[in-house]
Write a protein that holds these residues in place. Structure first.
Motif, PDB file in Angstrom:
ATOM      1  N   ARG A  25       0.865  -1.201  -0.089  1.00 39.79           N
ATOM      2  CA  ARG A  25       0.027   0.038   0.152  1.00 39.79           C
ATOM      3  C   ARG A  25       0.847   1.007   0.001  1.00 39.79           C
ATOM      4  O   ARG A  25       2.355   1.212   0.388  1.00 39.79           O
ATOM      5  CB  ARG A  25      -0.693   0.097   1.257  1.00 39.79           C
ATOM      6  CG  ARG A  25      -1.763  -1.045   1.430  1.00 39.79           C
ATOM      7  CD  ARG A  25      -2.582  -0.902   2.653  1.00 39.79           C
ATOM      8  NE  ARG A  25      -3.213  -1.841   3.099  1.00 39.79           N
ATOM      9  CZ  ARG A  25      -4.589  -1.968   2.961  1.00 39.79           C
ATOM     10  NH1 ARG A  25      -5.240  -1.013   2.347  1.00 39.79           N
ATOM     11  NH2 ARG A  25      -5.487  -3.000   3.123  1.00 39.79           N
ATOM     12  N   SER A 116     -13.809  -2.012  -9.540  1.00 42.09           N
ATOM     13  CA  SER A 116     -13.546  -0.597  -9.257  1.00 42.09           C
ATOM     14  C   SER A 116     -14.395  -0.574  -8.008  1.00 42.09           C
ATOM     15  O   SER A 116     -15.611  -0.973  -7.691  1.00 42.09           O
ATOM     16  CB  SER A 116     -14.276   0.058 -10.673  1.00 42.09           C
ATOM     17  OG  SER A 116     -15.610  -0.102 -10.991  1.00 42.09           O
ATOM     18  N   SER A 118     -15.894   3.044  -5.863  1.00 43.20           N
ATOM     19  CA  SER A 118     -16.199   4.360  -5.713  1.00 43.20           C
ATOM     20  C   SER A 118     -17.367   4.504  -4.738  1.00 43.20           C
ATOM     21  O   SER A 118     -18.290   4.091  -4.790  1.00 43.20           O
ATOM     22  CB  SER A 118     -16.559   4.858  -6.965  1.00 43.20           C
ATOM     23  OG  SER A 118     -16.642   6.283  -6.927  1.00 43.20           O
ATOM     24  N   THR A 123     -12.588   7.132  -8.139  1.00 43.21           N
ATOM     25  CA  THR A 123     -12.786   5.463  -8.391  1.00 43.21           C
ATOM     26  C   THR A 123     -11.372   4.809  -8.170  1.00 43.21           C
ATOM     27  O   THR A 123     -10.356   5.309  -8.818  1.00 43.21           O
ATOM     28  CB  THR A 123     -13.420   5.296  -9.935  1.00 43.21           C
ATOM     29  OG1 THR A 123     -14.601   5.840  -9.770  1.00 43.21           O
ATOM     30  CG2 THR A 123     -13.531   4.060 -10.168  1.00 43.21           C
ATOM     31  N   PHE A 124     -11.302   3.717  -7.456  1.00 46.41           N
ATOM     32  CA  PHE A 124      -9.959   3.019  -7.340  1.00 46.41           C
ATOM     33  C   PHE A 124     -10.296   1.719  -8.190  1.00 46.41           C
ATOM     34  O   PHE A 124     -11.332   0.892  -8.050  1.00 46.41           O
ATOM     35  CB  PHE A 124      -9.942   2.691  -6.152  1.00 46.41           C
ATOM     36  CG  PHE A 124      -9.577   4.076  -4.945  1.00 46.41           C
ATOM     37  CD1 PHE A 124      -8.429   4.572  -4.947  1.00 46.41           C
ATOM     38  CD2 PHE A 124     -10.489   4.522  -4.127  1.00 46.41           C
ATOM     39  CE1 PHE A 124      -8.291   5.735  -4.218  1.00 46.41           C
ATOM     40  CE2 PHE A 124     -10.486   5.580  -3.573  1.00 46.41           C
ATOM     41  CZ  PHE A 124      -9.125   6.317  -3.628  1.00 46.41           C
ATOM     42  N   SER A 126      -9.008  -2.014  -8.861  1.00 40.84           N
ATOM     43  CA  SER A 126      -8.223  -3.304  -8.277  1.00 40.84           C
ATOM     44  C   SER A 126      -8.151  -4.313  -9.120  1.00 40.84           C
ATOM     45  O   SER A 126      -8.709  -4.559 -10.094  1.00 40.84           O
ATOM     46  CB  SER A 126      -9.117  -3.598  -6.871  1.00 40.84           C
ATOM     47  OG  SER A 126     -10.419  -4.156  -7.535  1.00 40.84           O
ATOM     48  N   PHE A 141      -4.418  -2.774  -5.444  1.00 33.62           N
ATOM     49  CA  PHE A 141      -5.039  -1.604  -6.228  1.00 33.62           C
ATOM     50  C   PHE A 141      -3.945  -1.013  -7.012  1.00 33.62           C
ATOM     51  O   PHE A 141      -2.810  -1.253  -6.689  1.00 33.62           O
ATOM     52  CB  PHE A 141      -5.438  -0.548  -5.084  1.00 33.62           C
ATOM     53  CG  PHE A 141      -6.857  -0.918  -4.723  1.00 33.62           C
ATOM     54  CD1 PHE A 141      -8.000  -0.729  -5.062  1.00 33.62           C
ATOM     55  CD2 PHE A 141      -6.880  -1.854  -3.459  1.00 33.62           C
ATOM     56  CE1 PHE A 141      -9.229  -1.025  -4.612  1.00 33.62           C
ATOM     57  CE2 PHE A 141      -8.021  -2.261  -3.056  1.00 33.62           C
ATOM     58  CZ  PHE A 141      -9.060  -1.950  -3.370  1.00 33.62           C
ATOM     59  N   ILE A 143      -3.027   1.991  -7.158  1.00 33.33           N
ATOM     60  CA  ILE A 143      -2.159   2.900  -6.593  1.00 33.33           C
ATOM     61  C   ILE A 143      -0.726   2.250  -5.500  1.00 33.33           C
ATOM     62  O   ILE A 143       0.070   2.940  -5.078  1.00 33.33           O
ATOM     63  CB  ILE A 143      -2.910   3.892  -5.400  1.00 33.33           C
ATOM     64  CG1 ILE A 143      -3.687   3.015  -4.545  1.00 33.33           C
ATOM     65  CG2 ILE A 143      -3.744   4.651  -6.404  1.00 33.33           C
ATOM     66  CD1 ILE A 143      -4.164   3.934  -3.577  1.00 33.33           C
TER      67      ILE A 143
END
Length: 172
Positions: A25, A116, A118, A123-124, A126, A141, A143
């Motif tokens: 993360r 996704s 949200s 919106t993230f 994965s 994810f 990020i």
């Protein structure tokens, strides 16, 4: 006696193999919870002690609540920071929160899918993998640190599953 034989007649344990890369993360969420939680404990515990020293019998509920909330936030921050995926050549180790590292074989990946999430804000996206019994193997994810290397690694080792995931795309 050989250096690779121990006193019980077995072979010596191999040195720990270093992972090719690690997927984690972002540092920010875990660090924020850890710092704010530690500050709550550092303020709350001495506050209880000092209040009882200078005003015996006084109600220390606020300081107690601050210390308890701080400890809970500190634990949450440490759990967020502890999760990771260590990636090796033919397997990967998954660790969620305070759990132990669980070894997973790359050949056990049966299904890969984008997802996704949200809540009205950003919106993230994965990437989730399951084995043939529909047991989740991991969820990462976009990020996460190491995400790009991880997707390239999966695409090389599980090309059929990766092609199907890419074909289906990101759900709306």
């Amino acid at each position: 006696m050989s250096d690779s034989i121990n006193t019980w007649g077995g072979t010596a344990t191999k040195e720990h193999e270093a992972p090719l890369f690690v997927v984690r993360r972002p540092r920010f969420p875990g660090a924020i919870f850890t710092v704010v939680g530690a500050a709550g404990v550092v303020i709350g515990v001495p506050g209880i002690v000092l209040q009882q020293v200078f005003a015996p019998g006084a109600d220390s509920t606020a300081f107690g609540f601050l210390a308890g909330l701080g400890a809970a936030m500190w634990l949450l921050g440490r759990a967020l920071a502890a999760g990771r995926i260590d990636v090796y050549d033919r397997h990967y180790d998954v660790k969620s929160g305070f759990g132990r590292l669980r070894r997973r074989e790359v050949d056990d990946i049966h299904t890969l899918r984008y997802g996704s999430q949200s809540n009205g804000g950003p919106t993230f996206i994965s990437l989730t993998a399951w084995n043939d019994r529909r047991k989740k193997q991991f969820m990462v994810f976009t990020i996460y640190r190491g995400y790009e290397e991880f997707t390239k690694w999966i695409a090389e080792r599980r090309p059929e599953q990766w092609a199907e995931c890419e074909r289906l795309g990101i759900p709306d």
